[in-house]
Design a protein around this motif. Structure first.
Motif, PDB file in Angstrom:
ATOM      1  N   THR A 198      29.671  53.872  24.985  1.00  0.00           N
ATOM      2  CA  THR A 198      29.184  53.005  26.066  1.00  0.00           C
ATOM      3  C   THR A 198      29.195  51.533  25.653  1.00  0.00           C
ATOM      4  OG1 THR A 198      26.868  53.259  25.363  1.00  0.00           O
ATOM      5  CG2 THR A 198      27.703  54.820  26.994  1.00  0.00           C
ATOM      6  N   LEU A 199      29.112  51.269  24.352  1.00  0.00           N
ATOM      7  CA  LEU A 199      29.085  49.893  23.863  1.00  0.00           C
ATOM      8  C   LEU A 199      30.381  49.486  23.186  1.00  0.00           C
ATOM      9  CD1 LEU A 199      25.493  49.781  22.292  1.00  0.00           C
ATOM     10  CD2 LEU A 199      26.177  49.420  24.660  1.00  0.00           C
ATOM     11  N   ASN A 200      31.329  50.412  23.117  1.00  0.00           N
ATOM     12  CA  ASN A 200      32.561  50.140  22.381  1.00  0.00           C
ATOM     13  C   ASN A 200      33.804  50.127  23.254  1.00  0.00           C
ATOM     14  OD1 ASN A 200      31.936  49.479  19.812  1.00  0.00           O
ATOM     15  ND2 ASN A 200      32.352  51.473  18.909  1.00  0.00           N
ATOM     16  N   SER A 201      33.640  50.092  24.571  1.00  0.00           N
ATOM     17  CA  SER A 201      34.803  50.090  25.453  1.00  0.00           C
ATOM     18  C   SER A 201      35.544  48.761  25.311  1.00  0.00           C
ATOM     19  CB  SER A 201      34.375  50.295  26.904  1.00  0.00           C
ATOM     20  OG  SER A 201      33.672  49.163  27.382  1.00  0.00           O
ATOM     21  N   ALA A 202      36.828  48.775  25.672  1.00  0.00           N
ATOM     22  CA  ALA A 202      37.646  47.566  25.575  1.00  0.00           C
ATOM     23  C   ALA A 202      37.084  46.445  26.440  1.00  0.00           C
ATOM     24  CB  ALA A 202      39.086  47.887  25.982  1.00  0.00           C
ATOM     25  N   GLU A 203      36.540  46.804  27.608  1.00  0.00           N
ATOM     26  CA  GLU A 203      35.980  45.804  28.516  1.00  0.00           C
ATOM     27  C   GLU A 203      34.785  45.101  27.887  1.00  0.00           C
ATOM     28  OE1 GLU A 203      34.538  45.489  33.198  1.00  0.00           O
ATOM     29  OE2 GLU A 203      34.307  47.379  32.120  1.00  0.00           O
ATOM     30  N   VAL A 204      34.001  45.848  27.106  1.00  0.00           N
ATOM     31  CA  VAL A 204      32.801  45.281  26.475  1.00  0.00           C
ATOM     32  C   VAL A 204      33.177  44.430  25.267  1.00  0.00           C
ATOM     33  CG1 VAL A 204      30.676  45.844  25.236  1.00  0.00           C
ATOM     34  CG2 VAL A 204      31.295  47.126  27.290  1.00  0.00           C
ATOM     35  N   ALA A 282      21.006  50.699  34.389  1.00  0.00           N
ATOM     36  CA  ALA A 282      19.625  51.045  34.056  1.00  0.00           C
ATOM     37  C   ALA A 282      19.529  51.353  32.565  1.00  0.00           C
ATOM     38  CB  ALA A 282      19.183  52.256  34.871  1.00  0.00           C
ATOM     39  N   LEU A 283      18.369  51.088  32.002  1.00  0.00           N
ATOM     40  CA  LEU A 283      18.105  51.417  30.604  1.00  0.00           C
ATOM     41  C   LEU A 283      17.221  52.660  30.535  1.00  0.00           C
ATOM     42  CD1 LEU A 283      17.382  47.950  28.924  1.00  0.00           C
ATOM     43  CD2 LEU A 283      19.153  49.576  28.222  1.00  0.00           C
ATOM     44  N   SER A 284      17.552  53.567  29.649  1.00  0.00           N
ATOM     45  CA  SER A 284      16.690  54.717  29.388  1.00  0.00           C
ATOM     46  C   SER A 284      16.516  54.856  27.883  1.00  0.00           C
ATOM     47  CB  SER A 284      17.283  56.003  29.986  1.00  0.00           C
ATOM     48  OG  SER A 284      18.467  56.359  29.307  1.00  0.00           O
ATOM     49  N   SER A 285      15.645  55.741  27.476  1.00  0.00           N
ATOM     50  CA  SER A 285      15.318  55.908  26.066  1.00  0.00           C
ATOM     51  C   SER A 285      15.902  57.212  25.536  1.00  0.00           C
ATOM     52  CB  SER A 285      13.799  55.899  25.881  1.00  0.00           C
ATOM     53  OG  SER A 285      13.446  56.060  24.524  1.00  0.00           O
ATOM     54  N   ILE A 286      16.519  57.141  24.368  1.00  0.00           N
ATOM     55  CA  ILE A 286      17.031  58.335  23.695  1.00  0.00           C
ATOM     56  C   ILE A 286      16.438  58.376  22.285  1.00  0.00           C
ATOM     57  CG2 ILE A 286      19.102  57.110  22.911  1.00  0.00           C
ATOM     58  CD1 ILE A 286      20.618  59.722  23.038  1.00  0.00           C
ATOM     59  N   THR A 287      15.982  59.546  21.868  1.00  0.00           N
ATOM     60  CA  THR A 287      15.359  59.698  20.554  1.00  0.00           C
ATOM     61  C   THR A 287      16.341  60.356  19.596  1.00  0.00           C
ATOM     62  OG1 THR A 287      13.176  59.896  21.557  1.00  0.00           O
ATOM     63  CG2 THR A 287      13.405  60.647  19.292  1.00  0.00           C
ATOM     64  N   ILE A 288      16.538  59.705  18.449  1.00  0.00           N
ATOM     65  CA  ILE A 288      17.498  60.176  17.459  1.00  0.00           C
ATOM     66  C   ILE A 288      16.797  60.295  16.107  1.00  0.00           C
ATOM     67  CG2 ILE A 288      19.629  59.609  16.214  1.00  0.00           C
ATOM     68  CD1 ILE A 288      20.526  58.092  18.691  1.00  0.00           C
ATOM     69  N   LEU A 307      22.263  52.397  28.042  1.00  0.00           N
ATOM     70  CA  LEU A 307      22.574  51.874  29.376  1.00  0.00           C
ATOM     71  C   LEU A 307      23.336  52.904  30.201  1.00  0.00           C
ATOM     72  CD1 LEU A 307      23.569  48.204  28.537  1.00  0.00           C
ATOM     73  CD2 LEU A 307      21.842  48.864  30.209  1.00  0.00           C
ATOM     74  N   HIS A 308      22.962  53.012  31.470  1.00  0.00           N
ATOM     75  CA  HIS A 308      23.618  53.919  32.402  1.00  0.00           C
ATOM     76  C   HIS A 308      24.137  53.100  33.588  1.00  0.00           C
ATOM     77  CE1 HIS A 308      21.905  57.402  30.274  1.00  0.00           C
ATOM     78  NE2 HIS A 308      20.812  56.663  30.181  1.00  0.00           N
TER      79      HIS A 308
END
Length: 492
Positions: A198-204, A282-288, A307-308
């Motif tokens: 989600t953060l590594n796309s070419a557009e980003v 939207a922002l959500s939380s993920i636990t790792i 981000l979604h």
């Protein structure tokens, strides 16, 4: 990694922070705004505003309250009220600017974020939100016919970008130093289970940064041009091209800047059409689970923001119709969806460091209580429960912003025109030398602006006519005066 923290020094502060932070720790901003955006997408703006007020019933509204309120009021075409809300937001951003200039580099300063979670931090807005605030305020002023106030906001946009760049550079240096001292790896690619794509796309990754937008700079060029300041318009258009190269609409803005004014007739209006589509992610939380060394190596769950994208963010119109016969191509020049992801990508190192320090602090606090035995061990168990409950990423973000901004530009005869975007058609009364028409597409709704006429300035045609005449007149008068002087001498 080795982080040395005195256990007994953390147990009491943690419990106090949990108590004092109140419901901000537990608030789900994502849940609140989902309902608000659904109402807007159904055309129920009054209900959306009512719900927004109910969700922010405290005595001290935060930055997000004013950001979201300003957008909801703009969609109702209440431009003055919208600007009032956004000016309140702007004051809060100014507070951040003044403080940040002093404490730049103190990225890990907030104790609540270290002990509890990032929700305890005062929300100062993401960098792109700070810049877009000035841009949206400029649009409000333009739609209200106040081009000079729009110019003020345009100028503020440039200044704000410079401040952000300076502060980010100092924060990055401080974060790098902190990471080295505590042997913390700040690469989000190492977080197993995190949706790195989600953060590594070419557009980003192609974006220069997460806060400069081509739309903000093109709008700056348009405003300066309308106010007869081509010397300032040119850098605006040029910066827009640098941020989004190979887009003809942007290139034409610069290449025809010198010739365009003379081609526009006094009865015509240079119109900038702005089409905003969808809603910001939207922002959500993920636990790792992350390996952290406290007194020994352990795996501790840490929450990170994800981000979604709005499902409709790719459903943007490609053309705009005029009076049922002419069609203009719409150029998507700014993706706030991509900008928000780039901003999160750039923020992740700080989020990771705070998360690991927070995990270590919570673990040591619990261990300090458990080691004491007796009632303290019961408190340790309670603290462990609190740790699980409060471990959550910050979900706050300006959700009513559009996902994508597209533009088209045309010179039209002044007067009423039927404008079509997608399946929506609206009659717009266009007047003045320049005008801006904004359309917002969200859900099954299309919200149209009805602009107040732009600045009535004959600055483009008048110089071409008056200057040559003025240049000739002195040459015609000069010989006449000299003849009179000669005739007087002859009489004498």
């Amino acid at each position: 990694m080795s982080t040395f923290i005195r256990p007994t020094s953390l147990a009491l502060p943690f419990l106090l922070t949990v108590t004092l932070s109140g419901c901000s720790v537990m608030r789900s901003y994502d849940d609140e705004l989902k309902q608000t955006i659904d109402l807007v997408g159904q055309g129920q703006l009054d209900q959306a505003l009512t719900q927004h007020e109910a969700n922010n019933s405290g005595n001290d509204p935060d930055l997000l309250y004013y950001l979201e309120k300003g957008e909801l009021l703009r969609l109702k075409s209440q431009y003055k009220d919208s600007a009032t809300a956004w000016l309140q937001a702007d004051r809060k951003v100014n507070e951040w600017e003044n403080e940040a200039k002093i404490r730049a580099g103190a990225i890990l300063e907030n104790a609540g974020a270290i002990v509890l979670n990032d929700k305890t931090r005062r929300y100062d807005g993401h960098d792109y939100e700070k810049v877009m605030l000035s841009t949206q305020l400029a649009l409000d002023h333009l739609l209200n016919g106040d081009w000079n106030s729009a110019r003020t906001e345009i100028k503020k946009t440039h200044e704000r970008e410079a401040v952000i760049a300076e502060i980010n550079a100092k924060d990055a240096a401080a974060l790098e130093q902190e990471s080295k001292e505590k042997s913390i790896t700040t690469t989000f690619k190492d977080l197993n289970g995190y949706p790195v794509e989600t953060l590594n796309s070419a557009e980003v990754t192609a974006l220069k940064n997460g806060y400069q937008s081509a739309f903000s700079h093109y709008l700056a060029g348009f405003v300066y041009e309308a106010l007869n300041e081509p010397g300032l318009a040119s850098p605006g258009y040029r910066q827009a091209i640098e941020l989004r190269p190979n887009i003809k609409t942007l290139e034409d803005g610069l290449s025809t800047l010198d010739t365009r004014p003379a081609l526009r007739k006094p009865s015509e209006t240079d119109v900038l059409f702005v089409v905003e589509s969808g809603a910001a992610p939207a922002l959500s939380s993920i636990t790792i689970p992350v390996p952290v060394i406290v007194s020994n190596l352990g795996v501790i769950p840490i929450s990170f923001p994800v981000l979604h994208s709005d499902p409709s963010h790719t459903l943007q119109p490609s053309t705009l119709g005029i009076d049922g016969k002419d069609t203009l191509p719409l150029s998507a020049i700014t993706s706030l969806d991509a900008m928000s992801k780039r901003a999160l990508r750039d923020d992740m190192p700080g989020i990771i460091v705070r998360g690991i320090l927070r995990a270590a602090a919570k673990t040591m606090s619990q261990k300090a209580l458990m080691d004491q035995g007796g009632y303290a061990s019961i408190a340790g168990i309670a603290l462990n429960v609190a740790n699980v409950i409060t471990e959550s990423a910050d979900e706050r973000t300006w959700r009513t912003l559009p996902a994508t901004i597209s533009i088209a530009r045309a010179t039209l005869p002044s007067g009423k025109h039927d404008i079509t975007v997608g399946s929506s058609k609206q009659s717009i009364d266009i007047k003045g030398s320049h005008a801006v028409v904004v359309t917002r597409l969200l859900g099954n709704q299309a919200y149209w602006s009805q602009p107040v006429y732009g600045p009535q300035m004959p600055v483009y045609t008048a110089p071409a006519v008056i200057e040559p005449v003025n240049a000739v007149e002195p040459e015609q008068k000069a010989p006449t005066k000299s003849k009179k002087k000669k005739s007087k001498k002859t009489v004498k």
